[in-house]
Write an enzyme that holds these catalytic residues in place. Structure first.
Site, PDB file in Angstrom:
ATOM      1  N   CYS A   1       0.835  -1.211   0.000  1.00 35.74           N
ATOM      2  CA  CYS A   1       0.000   0.000   0.000  1.00 35.74           C
ATOM      3  C   CYS A   1       0.871   1.263   0.000  1.00 35.74           C
ATOM      4  CB  CYS A   1      -0.899  -0.046   1.233  1.00 35.74           C
ATOM      5  SG  CYS A   1      -1.738   1.484   1.628  1.00 35.74           S
TER       6      CYS A   1
ATOM      7  N   CYS B   1       0.194   3.728   2.823  1.00 38.48           N
ATOM      8  CA  CYS B   1       0.702   3.170   4.087  1.00 38.48           C
ATOM      9  C   CYS B   1       2.191   3.461   4.231  1.00 38.48           C
ATOM     10  CB  CYS B   1       0.476   1.664   4.143  1.00 38.48           C
ATOM     11  SG  CYS B   1      -1.247   1.145   4.086  1.00 38.48           S
TER      12      CYS B   1
END
Length: 107
Positions: free
Chosen positions: A34, A37
């Site tokens: 991600c 993230c």
């Protein structure tokens, strides 16, 4: 110069144990693939250093899918804040201001 991560990665059992504590706990539900993230990680490390009375942990949703489902995590990153064993708020997405606001309101 690399900065050492201060947000500890946990599994489901360690998260459940930490939730039972009386300190404010911020859990970052993340995935290694991600992008948001990855960009949020150093910001969370900085927040952890600034807020020493708050516990910051992260949980890989791909490794702990059952825990992610339990807490209804459907997008990454999702940060859930716990206090005294109860979920008290969450932020979906790499919203640094929202995370800081939630911590300040409950620390």
């Amino acid at each position: 110069m690399s900065v050492e991560a201060v947000v500890k990665q946990v599994d489901g059992d360690a998260l459940e144990a930490a939730i039972k504590g009386d300190k404010l706990l911020v859990c970052d539900f993340f995935a290694t693939w991600c992008g948001p993230c990855k960009s949020l990680a150093p910001k969370l490390d900085a927040m952890a250093k600034e807020n020493e009375k708050v516990i910051f942990v992260k949980l890989d949703v791909d490794e702990c899918q059952d825990v992610a489902e339990k807490y209804r995590v459907t997008a990454m990153p999702t940060l859930i804040v716990f206090k005294n064993g109860c979920e008290i708020g969450h932020v979906v997405g790499a919203n640094e201001a929202g995370i800081r606001e939630l911590i300040q309101a409950n620390a």
